[in-house]
Design a protein around this motif. Structure first.
Motif, PDB file in Angstrom:
ATOM      1  N   ILE A 168       5.363   6.387  -6.094  1.00 12.63           N
ATOM      2  CA  ILE A 168       4.052   6.979  -6.363  1.00 12.63           C
ATOM      3  C   ILE A 168       4.181   8.488  -6.536  1.00 12.63           C
ATOM      4  O   ILE A 168       3.607   9.079  -7.440  1.00 12.63           O
ATOM      5  CB  ILE A 168       3.063   6.642  -5.235  1.00 12.63           C
ATOM      6  CG1 ILE A 168       2.827   5.123  -5.175  1.00 12.63           C
ATOM      7  CG2 ILE A 168       1.733   7.383  -5.423  1.00 12.63           C
ATOM      8  CD1 ILE A 168       1.965   4.675  -4.012  1.00 12.63           C
TER       9      ILE A 168
ATOM     10  N   GLU B 218       0.860  -1.184   0.000  1.00  8.75           N
ATOM     11  CA  GLU B 218       0.000   0.000   0.000  1.00  8.75           C
ATOM     12  C   GLU B 218       0.895   1.232   0.000  1.00  8.75           C
ATOM     13  O   GLU B 218       2.088   1.149   0.326  1.00  8.75           O
ATOM     14  CB  GLU B 218      -0.907   0.004   1.225  1.00  8.75           C
ATOM     15  CG  GLU B 218      -0.178  -0.017   2.550  1.00  8.75           C
ATOM     16  CD  GLU B 218      -1.119  -0.108   3.736  1.00  8.75           C
ATOM     17  OE1 GLU B 218      -2.215   0.495   3.689  1.00  8.75           O
ATOM     18  OE2 GLU B 218      -0.773  -0.781   4.727  1.00  8.75           O
ATOM     19  N   PRO B 219       0.365   2.389  -0.402  1.00  9.29           N
ATOM     20  CA  PRO B 219       1.187   3.603  -0.404  1.00  9.29           C
ATOM     21  C   PRO B 219       1.811   3.853   0.965  1.00  9.29           C
ATOM     22  O   PRO B 219       1.119   3.892   1.983  1.00  9.29           O
ATOM     23  CB  PRO B 219       0.185   4.699  -0.778  1.00  9.29           C
ATOM     24  CG  PRO B 219      -0.858   3.982  -1.586  1.00  9.29           C
ATOM     25  CD  PRO B 219      -0.989   2.637  -0.939  1.00  9.29           C
TER      26      PRO B 219
ATOM     27  N   THR C 145       6.727   8.860  -1.633  1.00 10.96           N
ATOM     28  CA  THR C 145       5.757   7.811  -1.343  1.00 10.96           C
ATOM     29  C   THR C 145       5.989   6.671  -2.323  1.00 10.96           C
ATOM     30  O   THR C 145       6.124   6.897  -3.527  1.00 10.96           O
ATOM     31  CB  THR C 145       4.316   8.335  -1.483  1.00 10.96           C
ATOM     32  OG1 THR C 145       4.132   9.455  -0.605  1.00 10.96           O
ATOM     33  CG2 THR C 145       3.309   7.255  -1.126  1.00 10.96           C
TER      34      THR C 145
ATOM     35  N   LYS D 186      -0.078   1.353  -5.580  1.00  7.61           N
ATOM     36  CA  LYS D 186      -1.096   2.393  -5.374  1.00  7.61           C
ATOM     37  C   LYS D 186      -2.465   1.798  -5.089  1.00  7.61           C
ATOM     38  O   LYS D 186      -3.198   2.271  -4.215  1.00  7.61           O
ATOM     39  CB  LYS D 186      -1.152   3.303  -6.602  1.00  7.61           C
ATOM     40  CG  LYS D 186      -1.922   4.586  -6.392  1.00  7.61           C
ATOM     41  CD  LYS D 186      -1.737   5.517  -7.573  1.00  7.61           C
ATOM     42  CE  LYS D 186      -2.430   6.849  -7.336  1.00  7.61           C
ATOM     43  NZ  LYS D 186      -2.221   7.780  -8.471  1.00  7.61           N
ATOM     44  N   ASP D 187      -2.859   0.761  -5.845  1.00 10.51           N
ATOM     45  CA  ASP D 187      -4.167   0.119  -5.653  1.00 10.51           C
ATOM     46  C   ASP D 187      -4.010  -1.356  -5.974  1.00 10.51           C
ATOM     47  O   ASP D 187      -4.247  -1.790  -7.093  1.00 10.51           O
ATOM     48  CB  ASP D 187      -5.220   0.764  -6.549  1.00 10.51           C
ATOM     49  CG  ASP D 187      -6.634   0.282  -6.248  1.00 10.51           C
ATOM     50  OD1 ASP D 187      -6.772  -0.735  -5.541  1.00 10.51           O
ATOM     51  OD2 ASP D 187      -7.607   0.906  -6.729  1.00 10.51           O
TER      52      ASP D 187
END
Length: 257
Positions: A104, A55-56, A173, A177-178
């Protein structure tokens, strides 16, 4: 933190494992906390093997201001990057490979000397050129004013023309991302890894038999086959350079000089 919601993933795992529970775990009670613990362990195992945040995650340099630590997302701390005297010359263009990828977003990049918290100059945001997948950063001058050449000469003089350790501070970051949308196969892999951990955690024997008057039943569990499938999903066929590892980080190679 976890990418899963406990109640939802526990219910999914119970449904997903129903055939295995009837076959291998009959009579064994699996609590919600037991299943959740194995899911969390599988999640961490996948992240470690793939060398990626699921996850981020905000990456902060050592010596950062505590006020920069986010409360709504996970964060980690890493050392700053070394300043090389050739950083701005030849074809380097301020080339840096971040320790975490994919990127990110880069929040800021700055040079600090001599104390980690004493910023000398901040790189303008529109100078940053990113290859997010591989974690590459380059600096390309644009219209925004910046004292990079003077700063570079000063830093080179301070360092005596040598490398200055931990001088380049990058706040960024990194991670997926998803993961649910972009890597649904990774979600299935984590479930598979959790399922194997549940079977192993229940101490199911590799083989066994039951016999009685007019009844005979044998059972065997070859967990190595499950592990082979997990390894296949992670790295592709044996001896190859594929799977989720290459999908996330690209093809791996080594050059021997």
């Amino acid at each position: 933190m976890s990418i899963f919601v406990k109640a939802e993933i526990v219910a999914e795992m119970r449904e997903w494992l129903a055939p295995a529970i009837r076959t291998y775990l009959a009579g064994i009670v699996l609590s919600d906390d037991f299943i959740w613990g194995k899911v969390r362990a599988a999640e961490a195992d996948a992240a470690q093997k793939l060398r990626v945040f699921l996850e981020p995650t905000k990456v902060l340099p050592f010596g950062h201001d505590p006020s920069e630590e986010p409360t709504d997302m996970p964060w980690v701390e890493e050392p700053a990057y070394d300043y090389d005297p050739d950083f701005f010359i030849n074809n380097r263009w301020g080339y840096i490979i971040t320790r975490q990828s994919p990127i990110i977003d880069v929040e800021k990049m700055e040079f600090a000397y001599p104390a980690p918290t004493q910023s000398i100059l901040k790189v303008p945001d529109d100078w940053l050129r990113l290859d997010k997948k591989y974690g590459h950063i380059r600096l390309v001058p644009s219209t925004q004013a910046f004292m990079a050449p003077l700063g570079a000469y000063i830093m080179q003089a301070l360092g005596g023309g040598r490398l200055i350790p931990h001088m380049i501070r990058v706040t960024y970051t990194a991670g997926l991302k998803d993961v649910f949308e972009d890597y649904p196969n990774l979600i299935e892999l984590i479930k598979m890894m959790a399922g194997l951990k549940i079977i192993l955690g229940a101490f199911v024997p590799a083989s066994g038999s039951i016999s009685a008057d007019g009844l005979s039943r044998s059972m065997s569990v070859d967990t190595s086959k499950f592990q082979d499938q997990i390894d296949y999903e992670l790295n592709g066929p044996k001896g190859s350079n594929g799977g989720l590892m290459s999908e996330i980080h690209g093809i791996r190679s080594m050059v021997i000089m």
